[in-house]
Design an enzyme around this catalytic site. Structure first.
Site, mmCIF file in Angstrom:
data_model
loop_
_atom_site.group_PDB
_atom_site.id
_atom_site.type_symbol
_atom_site.label_atom_id
_atom_site.label_comp_id
_atom_site.label_asym_id
_atom_site.label_seq_id
_atom_site.Cartn_x
_atom_site.Cartn_y
_atom_site.Cartn_z
ATOM 1 N N HIS A 137 4.839 -7.148 -1.566
ATOM 2 C CA HIS A 137 5.162 -8.289 -0.193
ATOM 3 C C HIS A 137 6.691 -9.700 -0.721
ATOM 4 C CE1 HIS A 137 1.877 -6.740 0.734
ATOM 5 N NE2 HIS A 137 1.832 -7.562 1.988
ATOM 6 N N GLU A 140 5.537 0.610 11.317
ATOM 7 C CA GLU A 140 6.704 0.529 11.012
ATOM 8 C C GLU A 140 8.346 2.179 11.053
ATOM 9 O OE1 GLU A 140 4.724 0.184 8.797
ATOM 10 O OE2 GLU A 140 4.374 -2.132 8.517
#
Lengths: 323, 334
Positions: free
Chosen positions: B136, B67
């Site tokens: 998440h 990321e």
């Protein structure tokens, strides 16, 4: 190109190294006299790396730089009066006083910016390489960083992206032996940082970073490879930082003898010896004098410039909102 | 004379995002996509779908799980003249990329004295409700809204998912677009044309005179549902959706609260340091203060990580019934 045999190249290399040296010395002096604010990371002793590397680039190529970035800016052709104006908090500085030493960029010379975050410029360089690749261009990106960056996650991610996509990037590690106080010996299990290249499937080479010719040769090879679409390389240039990390450094982590031994390896003195057959004493003196005069003039011009203004700060945050 | 309405059809929120991406890539060669599993896989939530077949692997670029590297590459590509759109698979994973978002993308234009800009978009799904638990399911909009240099968008309808994304791609600044996982399958009318929804414009979703409900993301549809139930009791609520958190268009909120005298601010994110505190401040710092008939009220997620078990997950964030109760309490107590 043999920088020691070609008189023009020899002069340019020498003038660049002297300009960096004199610029850094002037900054050190202004700082010590309380005439400059903030903090500074000086690259005295490391001049051969940017001088040798940037000679391998051409117009349109990009660089990313570091917190110790004055040398990269100068070698890439930045205006030293605008650099000095930035450090002296002037409106005419590269960043209008908003960035300072750690954020000088010169978009005109493809310099995408110094960076206050260690390894911050590495994935950015991969991205600039990606832009070139997507456009089908043949420009090359040189990403300068120090030994400390090689242990950052951003370094691994950026180098890997460049490697898997064969991006035109040359990663140039200025191994100056210390990440602030942390020595390379303590921070790495490998002897040569260039060994890390193997982990990404790209070429890696270690060169004498106090010899502009050695740096130039290695970076030129890597640039040709990148320009030909054959992907990135890692060049480790072994050098040494003479001054402290920044103004707070008391040099408690290294010995006077060690610093002295590296000063004996002064890249400028060595290069002057190497060009003795190509340049006359007068030529060499002229390079030195030109650098001195240019830095003096930069200080004069910068001092005469208006101070950076706070009135437009709020409009300076977003592109497209400037008055 | 009847105004000609732009051609609309019903699309899901995910399809609307995909259509915006496709239209942006068709119109501008500089636009390209970067992200994990956005190619053949079609995106973890199916948002990019078949785009790789339409635009090729170079422009719909699958990345390794990196990321920080992905966002850094987008920053570099934007600096070098491209218009990258990054998908971060779950907004929680932006934590891996924060240096490039906060220290690089957000600050480069300012730090360089305006000499360069970073026209990039980072899309990421946030929010709970899928049983994906604490790493998440977060709603992290306040992190980004706190950083000068970023723009932050939270579309709550399919039409806005398309229109705000197109505007974000046009914008010369880094824009964080926080989509909501629960909305991806929700349908709504979406213009066929590449119609932009300007950043920084609060939408009034419903008008009512008794209480102003300000909500973001998936809370907008819950607020509208709550308003319907309240209307059956004779309580009329206005529902306002800021859509863009930074820059916040506070004027319609101030106007509405001035009219109703009551404000209920609803967010999915935990309360402490949340974005609705900013909205509350905007109200009480404005002329609406003198018109308040009740204290400004917040209804937020609990100050806990999002739990796994469905009944725990539901308990951790506001539900329609919670909005109804809190709004009723505001109107009947004050």
């Amino acid at each position: 190109m043999d920088l020691t045999k070609d008189a023009d190249a020899a002069r340019e290399t020498l003038r660049t190294m002297w300009t960096i040296r004199r610029f850094e010395e002037a900054v050190d002096d202004l700082f010590a006299r309380g005439l400059m604010h903030g903090t500074m990371h000086l690259s005295i002793g490391q001049e051969a790396v940017p001088a040798g590397a940037c000679l391998a680039l051409r117009e349109g190529d990009y660089i990313t730089s570091t917190h110790r970035g004055h040398g990269h800016c100068i070698a890439r052709g930045a205006r030293i009066d605008a650099m000095m104006a930035e450090l002296l908090a002037k409106e005419t500085g590269y960043c209008r006083g908003r960035g300072g030493s750690m954020h000088i960029a010169d978009v005109a010379t493809g310099n995408l910016g110094a960076n206050g975050i260690v390894a911050g410029g590495v994935p950015i360089a991969a991205g600039a390489g990606l832009a070139v690749s997507l456009r089908g261009g043949d420009e090359v990106v040189v990403s300068f960083f120090g030994d400390g960056a090689v242990n950052e996650g951003a370094w691994h991610e950026g180098v890997n992206l460049a490697a898997i996509w064969d991006l035109p990037v040359v990663f140039v590690c200025e191994n100056n032996h210390y990440g602030m106080s942390m020595s390379v010996g303590k921070a790495f299990k490998v002897d040569r940082l260039a060994e890390r290249a193997a982990a990404y499937g790209i070429p890696g080479v270690t060169v004498d970073g106090n010899d502009p010719q050695a740096v130039h040769d290695a970076v030129s090879d890597a640039v040709h490879r990148a320009r030909a679409g054959r992907g990135p390389s890692l060049v480790e240039a072994v050098t040494y930082r003479w001054k402290g990390h920044s103004k707070s450094d008391k040099n408690l982590y290294r010995t006077r003898e060690e610093i002295e031994a590296w000063r004996e390896q002064d890249p400028i003195v060595r290069f002057e010896r190497a060009v003795a057959a190509t340049l006359s004493d007068a030529d060499v003196a002229a390079c030195r004098d030109e650098a001195r005069d240019a830095v003096r003039e930069a200080i004069r011009v910068a001092n005469a410039a208006p101070d950076a203004r706070a009135d437009s700060l709020a409009d300076a945050v977003y592109a497209g909102s400037e008055a | 004379m009847t105004a000609v309405l732009p051609q609309q059809r019903t699309l899901t929120y995910a399809e609307a995002v995909r259509e915006a991406l496709a239209q942006a890539m068709e119109a501008d060669e500089r636009v390209f996509l970067l992200g994990e599993d956005i190619g053949t896989y079609g995106g973890a939530f199916g948002v990019t779908g078949d785009l790789v077949h339409r635009f090729g692997e170079r422009r719909v670029r699958d990345t390794p799980i990196s990321e920080l590297g992905i966002v850094g590459a987008a920053v570099g590509a934007a600096l070098a003249g491209m218009r990258p759109v990054v998908e971060i698979q779950f907004s929680d994973f932006t934590a891996q990329a924060m240096d490039q978002i906060v220290n690089q993308a957000a600050k480069i234009h300012f730090m360089l004295g305006g000499a360069a800009s970073v026209p990039m978009v980072l899309r990421a799904p946030g929010g709970s409700g899928t049983g994906a638990a604490a790493q998440h399911s977060q709603s992290l909009e306040a992190w980004f809204a706190h950083v000068p240099g970023l723009k932050v968008v939270m579309p709550s309808t399919a039409a806005d998912a398309k229109g705000l994304l197109l505007a974000a791609i046009d914008d010369p600044n880094p824009v964080i677009v926080l989509e909501h996982k629960l909305l991806y399958k929700q349908s709504g009318p979406v213009p066929e044309e590449a119609t932009r929804v300007r950043l920084g414009e609060t939408a009034v979703r419903r008008s009512g005179g008794d209480v102003t409900i300000v909500a973001t993301g998936v809370m907008v549809s819950r607020a509208l549902e709550a308003a319907g139930q309240l209307a059956a009791e004779g309580i009329e609520a206005s529902v306002l959706d800021p859509r863009t958190l930074r820059p916040l268009d506070a004027a319609p909120i101030v106007d509405s609260v001035t009219a109703t005298g009551r404000a209920l601010l609803v967010q999915e994110a935990p309360q402490t340091g949340g974005f609705m505190a900013e909205v509350a401040a905007a109200i009480v710092e404005s002329s609406a203060f003198g018109h308040l008939r009740a204290p400004v009220a917040r209804l937020c997620g609990l100050d806990v990580p999002i739990p796994y078990a469905p009944q725990l997950e539901r308990a951790a964030v506001p539900q329609t019934g919670d909005i109804v109760r809190r709004a009723r309490e505001l109107v009947t107590t004050w």
